[in-house]
Design a protein around this motif. Structure first.
Motif, mmCIF file in Angstrom:
data_model
loop_
_atom_site.group_PDB
_atom_site.id
_atom_site.type_symbol
_atom_site.label_atom_id
_atom_site.label_comp_id
_atom_site.label_asym_id
_atom_site.label_seq_id
_atom_site.Cartn_x
_atom_site.Cartn_y
_atom_site.Cartn_z
ATOM 1 N N GLU A 153 -11.057 5.118 2.505
ATOM 2 C CA GLU A 153 -9.825 4.314 2.530
ATOM 3 C C GLU A 153 -9.298 4.176 3.957
ATOM 4 O O GLU A 153 -8.932 3.088 4.406
ATOM 5 N N ARG A 203 0.849 -1.195 0.000
ATOM 6 C CA ARG A 203 0.000 0.000 0.000
ATOM 7 C C ARG A 203 0.882 1.242 0.000
ATOM 8 O O ARG A 203 0.920 1.993 -0.969
ATOM 9 N N LEU A 231 0.267 3.943 7.691
ATOM 10 C CA LEU A 231 1.058 3.234 6.682
ATOM 11 C C LEU A 231 2.418 2.802 7.212
ATOM 12 O O LEU A 231 3.000 1.834 6.721
ATOM 13 N N TRP A 244 -9.073 0.823 6.493
ATOM 14 C CA TRP A 244 -7.790 0.370 7.025
ATOM 15 C C TRP A 244 -7.833 0.329 8.549
ATOM 16 O O TRP A 244 -7.344 -0.613 9.173
ATOM 17 N N ARG A 292 -4.114 4.587 -6.020
ATOM 18 C CA ARG A 292 -4.899 3.473 -6.567
ATOM 19 C C ARG A 292 -6.389 3.695 -6.266
ATOM 20 O O ARG A 292 -7.255 3.523 -7.116
ATOM 21 N N TRP A 293 -6.672 4.081 -5.036
ATOM 22 C CA TRP A 293 -8.048 4.339 -4.622
ATOM 23 C C TRP A 293 -8.700 5.422 -5.482
ATOM 24 O O TRP A 293 -9.842 5.287 -5.922
ATOM 25 N N LYS A 340 -6.360 -3.209 -5.403
ATOM 26 C CA LYS A 340 -6.254 -2.855 -3.979
ATOM 27 C C LYS A 340 -5.289 -3.815 -3.286
ATOM 28 O O LYS A 340 -5.393 -5.025 -3.439
ATOM 29 N N LYS A 341 -4.354 -3.277 -2.529
ATOM 30 C CA LYS A 341 -3.321 -4.101 -1.926
ATOM 31 C C LYS A 341 -3.711 -4.530 -0.508
ATOM 32 O O LYS A 341 -4.397 -3.802 0.199
ATOM 33 N N GLU A 374 -1.085 3.731 -2.329
ATOM 34 C CA GLU A 374 -2.458 3.244 -2.183
ATOM 35 C C GLU A 374 -3.534 4.318 -2.371
ATOM 36 O O GLU A 374 -4.533 4.060 -3.036
#
Lengths: 245, 221
Positions: free
Chosen positions: A186, A37, A131, A190, A44-45, A228-229, A41
């Motif tokens: 997001e 991520r 993160l 998480w 990507r989102w 998505k990771k 990330e």
């Protein structure tokens, strides 16, 4: 040799020569990063939420990163890097701002942008804590998690619960989807991976999460097989740190 | 009552200095309310003035803005220092974010433990000389213009000047190998708004002195 890879919605054809992908045949954005991520990330989102298909070139070793550097592709010798619209964009916020601007996820005027920026920057501070959590040594993890959850439940989540309560709309700003909503979802998801009941005291965030997760582009991104990771596995951490060392 | 922006922060550079620079470069006069003790920050918090309980906070156009980048983006957008289109903004953002990384690194030197300070500074100056300054020297060389983006003053130019001056405080000859950055610095420093900001008595803050740190920690802890 032609290799067909399925990226969420349809086949993407990549031309391989040896073990190096030549050129971007599809015109889609190309994301360069490790298979985590990390700082990629949110990008990507945002692309996913905007309904934009993209390709990824995954860095596996330090040599992969070194090659991007010696090829002159990285303005400040760092990833994330995203090839988009003829540019090699670096710096996470520059990339996110460009995508948000291009796909109308940045509000309708300066004042809406100011709100979006405030919300997004607050979430970025929270995201920065989260993160790094995956890479903390085992003996620091518990304390680190306690700090993250404290900040989340006392400093950040209450702000967004109140924003939604005050205007009663579905989205944070301007009654319309923006990058602020995407970043909020997001981070909520998480946090829930770290503590499943983190939204217990935030009913409006719970319904926000349900609504957002059901939007077609996002729903697709939340399905298995999407770009998505997952949270990085402990066994993979050394290899990832070696890339960036 | 004046309609001017009001900046709420400690009497130090910290995370507010780039906001001071940008307002000054835009020719915008502003007021400052300095936090002197912990109670001052506490009052702002309990007044509900700080969205995430943090400063910087800037009162501007009826908003209480927080988060440095949000504030800078708003000022840049309002005063036409953010390029003319999305692609110029992308370039500006890349340059500004790279400079922010360098600035943060340099800023952190003063809070390093005594035995780590020298190594940390050496690393920061190395990054300035090998990772960041060469990029901007090359940008200016490639297009031959006076400003970094779009042949027009933008926030990227202001942040670059600010960062150059901060690095030079640690290493006066930091631009020795960068002739175009030297002329950039001279040109920018001579622009009326910036020239005024560089004079004594302006809102520009001096470098952080070690003796100020305990008081600052007391406010922000």
């Amino acid at each position: 040799m032609w290799v067909v890879c399925d990226f969420s919605s349809g086949p993407v054809v990549l031309l391989w020569k040896g073990n190096q992908i030549r050129g971007n045949m599809s015109g889609k954005p190309v994301l360069h990063y490790a298979n985590i991520r990390g700082r990629m990330e949110p990008i990507r989102w945002l692309l996913a939420a905007a309904g934009v298909e993209f390709e990824e070139r995954i860095l596996k070793t330090k040599d992969d990163l070194q090659k991007l550097r010696t090829d002159g592709f990285l303005l400040f010798q760092q990833v994330p890097m995203v090839e988009i619209d003829g540019m090699k964009l670096v710096q996470t916020r520059a990339i996110l701002n460009y995508i948000a601007g291009k796909y109308n996820l940045y509000g309708k005027d300066l004042k809406e942008r100011a709100l979006i920026d405030m919300y997004v920057e607050g979430l970025a501070d929270l995201n920065e804590l989260i993160l790094h959590h995956e890479f903390k040594p085992a003996n620091e993890m518990e304390k680190d998690l306690a700090n993250i959850l404290d900040k989340a439940t006392n400093r950040y989540l209450p702000v967004f619960e109140k924003v939604l309560k005050d205007h009663g709309h579905d989205f944070l700003v301007g009654n319309k989807l923006s990058k602020a909503d995407v970043h909020l979802l997001e981070n909520i998801l998480w946090l829930e991976e770290l503590k499943p009941d983190v939204l217990a005291k935030f009913p409006l965030l719970q319904s926000f999460k349900a609504r957002m997760s059901n939007m077609p582009n996002i729903k697709k991104f939340l399905q298995p097989g999407s770009p998505k990771k997952p949270i990085v596995q402990e066994k993979d951490v050394p290899a990832v740190l070696a890339i960036f060392s």
